[in-house]
Design an enzyme around this catalytic site. Structure first.
Site, short mmCIF file in Angstrom:
data_model
loop_
_atom_site.label_atom_id
_atom_site.label_comp_id
_atom_site.label_asym_id
_atom_site.label_seq_id
_atom_site.Cartn_x
_atom_site.Cartn_y
_atom_site.Cartn_z
N GLU A 1 -3.97 -4.02 -6.51
CA GLU A 1 -4.06 -2.71 -7.16
C GLU A 1 -4.76 -1.69 -6.27
O GLU A 1 -5.60 -0.91 -6.71
CB GLU A 1 -4.74 -2.81 -8.53
CG GLU A 1 -3.78 -3.33 -9.58
CD GLU A 1 -4.18 -3.00 -11.00
OE1 GLU A 1 -4.67 -1.89 -11.25
OE2 GLU A 1 -3.99 -3.88 -11.86
N ASN B 1 -9.15 -0.02 1.69
CA ASN B 1 -8.87 1.17 2.50
C ASN B 1 -8.16 2.25 1.70
O ASN B 1 -8.40 3.45 1.89
CB ASN B 1 -8.03 0.79 3.72
CG ASN B 1 -8.86 0.17 4.83
OD1 ASN B 1 -10.09 0.26 4.80
ND2 ASN B 1 -8.21 -0.45 5.79
N SER C 1 0.83 -1.20 0.00
CA SER C 1 0.00 0.00 0.00
C SER C 1 0.87 1.26 0.00
O SER C 1 0.51 2.27 -0.60
CB SER C 1 -0.92 0.01 1.22
OG SER C 1 -1.89 -1.01 1.13
#
Length: 380
Positions: free
Chosen positions: A364, A368, A133
């Site tokens: 991808e 969140n 992330s």
């Protein structure tokens, strides 16, 4: 005014062609590919021959000269039959081809786009062990050495890697500059110091390969820098924004496939002397599923048409990916429940779709991350 889901004659013909191909050519191979966790090479050749790996590539480079919305249609229809095959087509079109078409120079386009349209699978290598992330916490380094760059590091979770011959790969050419040192490179599979490593044994999307990449003094010519040195972060952000629409299309297709199987089974399965589709409880579940699939499709189509119109679409892409990933998992789960006990067996297709759906909330950009993107756009 044209409704979002209304297709032009050309779009409808394209969709029908892909749908027929998926049902006739992909469907018979699904179980075999899932069990072996290998994408059928002959089928891959057919996907190229049909032009589905170069939909937006200009005709001058051997592509179809189509638009992004056609990519979405193809991904959706293929994923309704086999989401693993949808991933192969999605990665190629929405992120690899797009990155080179937008950011490549004339020589790079002339060299690589014809290959990607004709038979070379592409992969997009951004993720690392410590960079998921937090996409720009890259550890892979690129050292300038005269007429080439030396790349060192390790990439993880790279879709299409087992089949790919070309990789859009990100490494940091100036670590002291942080994310502003990240640079995109076009790395060929045969480059010295490059190796495709371990292939992951996954829960779902098993026929779609996911591998690590090993860079050990991988020598990449200077002319293979994609865009400008230090502009890799911009390439990654813009490309992934489009890629999320493709993921949304995958998940809408998956959910539509699950709904179709559930509806068919409900008509055929008899209990208490009648088809279970006559029971209001089953009807309500199918109605909810159909509503959620259509809502997700509208979000995906809207984002894709905005992109083709050259209008802002980042918030809409995040919404499409977020919602489609949520309903795909939910609809696939409900489809199993409609099937009852047989739904959890490999003799019925909904078990596989349920496994395939889980990754949608993760890759991808996690759910969140999508919510964070939406919130930033809302709040300025």
């Amino acid at each position: 005014m044209t409704p979002l889901t209304h297709l032009s004659d050309e779009e409808a013909l394209f969709r029908d062609t892909v749908r027929r191909f998926a049902r006739e050519r992909i469907a018979p191979l699904i179980h075999e590919m899932d069990e072996a966790a290998v994408f059928n090479r002959g089928l891959l050749r057919e996907v190229f021959d049909l032009g589905l790996m170069g939909i937006e590539i200009p005709e001058e480079y051997g592509g179809q000269g189509g638009n992004f919305f056609q990519c979405v249609l193809a991904i959706e229809e293929i994923s309704a039959v086999d989401p693993s095959a949808g991933v192969v087509v999605d990665v190629q079109n929405t992120i690899v081809n797009n990155a080179i078409t937008r950011w490549g120079d004339d020589a790079q386009k002339a060299k690589y786009l014809p290959r990607l349209a004709a038979g070379t699978v592409g992969a997009y290598a951004l993720s690392e062990a410590g960079s998921g992330s937090d996409a720009f916490a890259l550890a892979s380094a690129a050292r300038e050495c005269g007429d080439y760059y030396s790349l060192t590091g390790r990439k993880l979770w790279i879709s299409n890697a087992a089949e790919a011959g070309l990789f859009v790969l990100f490494a940091n050419a100036d670590p002291e500059a942080g994310y502003k040192g990240i640079t995109a490179f076009l790395v060929e599979r045969g480059f010295s110091g490059f190796e495709v490593g371990k292939k992951e044994d996954k829960l779902g999307l098993r026929a779609s390969s996911t591998c690590e990449l090993i860079l050990d003094d991988c020598r990449v010519p200077r002319e293979n820098v994609l865009g400008e040195r230090g502009k890799g972060y911009k390439i990654a952000i813009e490309t992934l924004n489009e890629g999320r629409i493709g993921i949304g299309a995958q998940l809408v297709g998956l959910a539509q496939g699950a709904l179709g199987h559930a509806t068919k089974y409900a008509r055929e399965r008899r209990q208490f002397g009648k088809a279970i589709s006559t029971f209001q409880g089953v009807q309500f579940e199918l109605a909810r599923m159909a509503t959620e699939v259509e809502a997700a499709r509208l979000l995906v189509y809207n984002a894709a048409r905005l992109r083709d119109a050259g209008l802002p679409f980042v918030k809409e892409a995040a919404m499409a990916k977020y919602y489609a990933s949520d309903i795909a998992e939910k609809v696939a789960s409900k489809a199993i429940e409609v099937h009852g006990g047989v739904g959890v067996t490999k003799d019925y297709p909904v078990e596989k779709l349920y496994r395939d759906a889980k990754i949608g909330r993760i890759y991808e950009g996690t759910s969140n991350i999508q919510l964070l993107t939406i919130a930033k756009k809302l709040l300025g």
